[in-house]
Design a protein around this motif. Structure first.
Motif, mmCIF file in Angstrom:
data_model
loop_
_atom_site.group_PDB
_atom_site.id
_atom_site.type_symbol
_atom_site.label_atom_id
_atom_site.label_comp_id
_atom_site.label_asym_id
_atom_site.label_seq_id
_atom_site.Cartn_x
_atom_site.Cartn_y
_atom_site.Cartn_z
ATOM 1 N N UNK A 1 0.840 -1.195 0.000
ATOM 2 C CA UNK A 1 0.000 0.000 0.000
ATOM 3 C C UNK A 1 0.871 1.239 0.000
ATOM 4 N N UNK A 2 0.242 2.344 -0.366
ATOM 5 C CA UNK A 2 0.868 3.644 -0.171
ATOM 6 C C UNK A 2 -0.215 4.546 0.388
ATOM 7 N N UNK A 3 0.203 5.690 0.889
ATOM 8 C CA UNK A 3 -0.793 6.593 1.466
ATOM 9 C C UNK A 3 -0.372 8.041 1.285
ATOM 10 N N UNK A 4 -1.338 8.899 1.432
ATOM 11 C CA UNK A 4 -1.091 10.334 1.470
ATOM 12 C C UNK A 4 -2.137 10.932 2.399
ATOM 13 N N UNK A 5 -1.834 12.105 2.895
ATOM 14 C CA UNK A 5 -2.770 12.818 3.759
ATOM 15 C C UNK A 5 -3.085 14.133 3.070
ATOM 16 N N UNK A 6 -4.376 14.374 2.884
ATOM 17 C CA UNK A 6 -4.850 15.590 2.231
ATOM 18 C C UNK A 6 -5.808 16.273 3.199
ATOM 19 N N UNK A 7 -5.290 17.230 3.962
ATOM 20 C CA UNK A 7 -6.114 17.874 4.986
ATOM 21 C C UNK A 7 -6.464 16.868 6.070
ATOM 22 N N UNK A 8 -7.751 16.633 6.258
ATOM 23 C CA UNK A 8 -8.221 15.677 7.264
ATOM 24 C C UNK A 8 -8.508 14.299 6.679
ATOM 25 N N UNK B 1 -4.280 5.252 13.095
ATOM 26 C CA UNK B 1 -3.916 5.665 14.453
ATOM 27 C C UNK B 1 -2.820 6.737 14.449
ATOM 28 N N UNK B 2 -1.942 6.697 13.491
ATOM 29 C CA UNK B 2 -0.867 7.688 13.399
ATOM 30 C C UNK B 2 -1.378 9.055 12.965
ATOM 31 N N UNK B 3 -2.258 9.070 11.960
ATOM 32 C CA UNK B 3 -2.683 10.337 11.364
ATOM 33 C C UNK B 3 -3.998 10.884 11.920
ATOM 34 N N UNK B 4 -4.757 10.065 12.631
ATOM 35 C CA UNK B 4 -6.050 10.483 13.206
ATOM 36 C C UNK B 4 -6.891 11.290 12.217
ATOM 37 N N UNK B 5 -7.196 10.704 11.050
ATOM 38 C CA UNK B 5 -7.952 11.443 10.040
ATOM 39 C C UNK B 5 -9.428 11.575 10.416
ATOM 40 N N UNK B 6 -10.101 12.470 9.734
ATOM 41 C CA UNK B 6 -11.557 12.614 9.894
ATOM 42 C C UNK B 6 -12.281 11.814 8.835
#
Length: 93
Positions: free
Chosen positions: A3-10, A37-42
């Motif tokens: 997998x890969x990931x990115x964070x875009x805002x929440x 758990x690391x990024x706590x996204x909405x």
């Protein structure tokens, strides 16, 4: 790479690069859980791999949905075939 990931805002965006099998399912599920758990996204978005996903792939996506639901985080599935989207909806309703 599973997998890969990115964070875009929440929003945490997770991409599954190929369909999973029994030997890679647990690692992918654990990686998604750690990212949440690391990024706590909405919100979490999971990009399905191209083609018809394997049962192990769907299992990981449903497991991630269940975990996010317990944390009150909506999870959406993108890039899935119509049949896969229907299975996801049926198993997460």
């Amino acid at each position: 790479m599973l997998i890969s990931h990115s964070v875009d805002g929440d929003t945490l965006r997770v991409a599954l690069h190929h369909s999973l099998d029994v030997t890679t399912r647990a690692a992918a599920a654990a990686a998604i859980e750690a990212l949440v758990h690391t990024h706590s996204p909405r919100h979490v978005t999971v990009q399905a791999p191209a083609g018809e996903p394997t049962p192990a792939t769907l299992s990981v996506i449903v497991r991630a949905h269940r975990m996010c639901q317990n944390l009150d985080i909506p999870l959406s599935l993108t890039g899935a075939t119509t049949a896969a989207q229907r299975l996801f909806t049926t198993n997460t309703a």
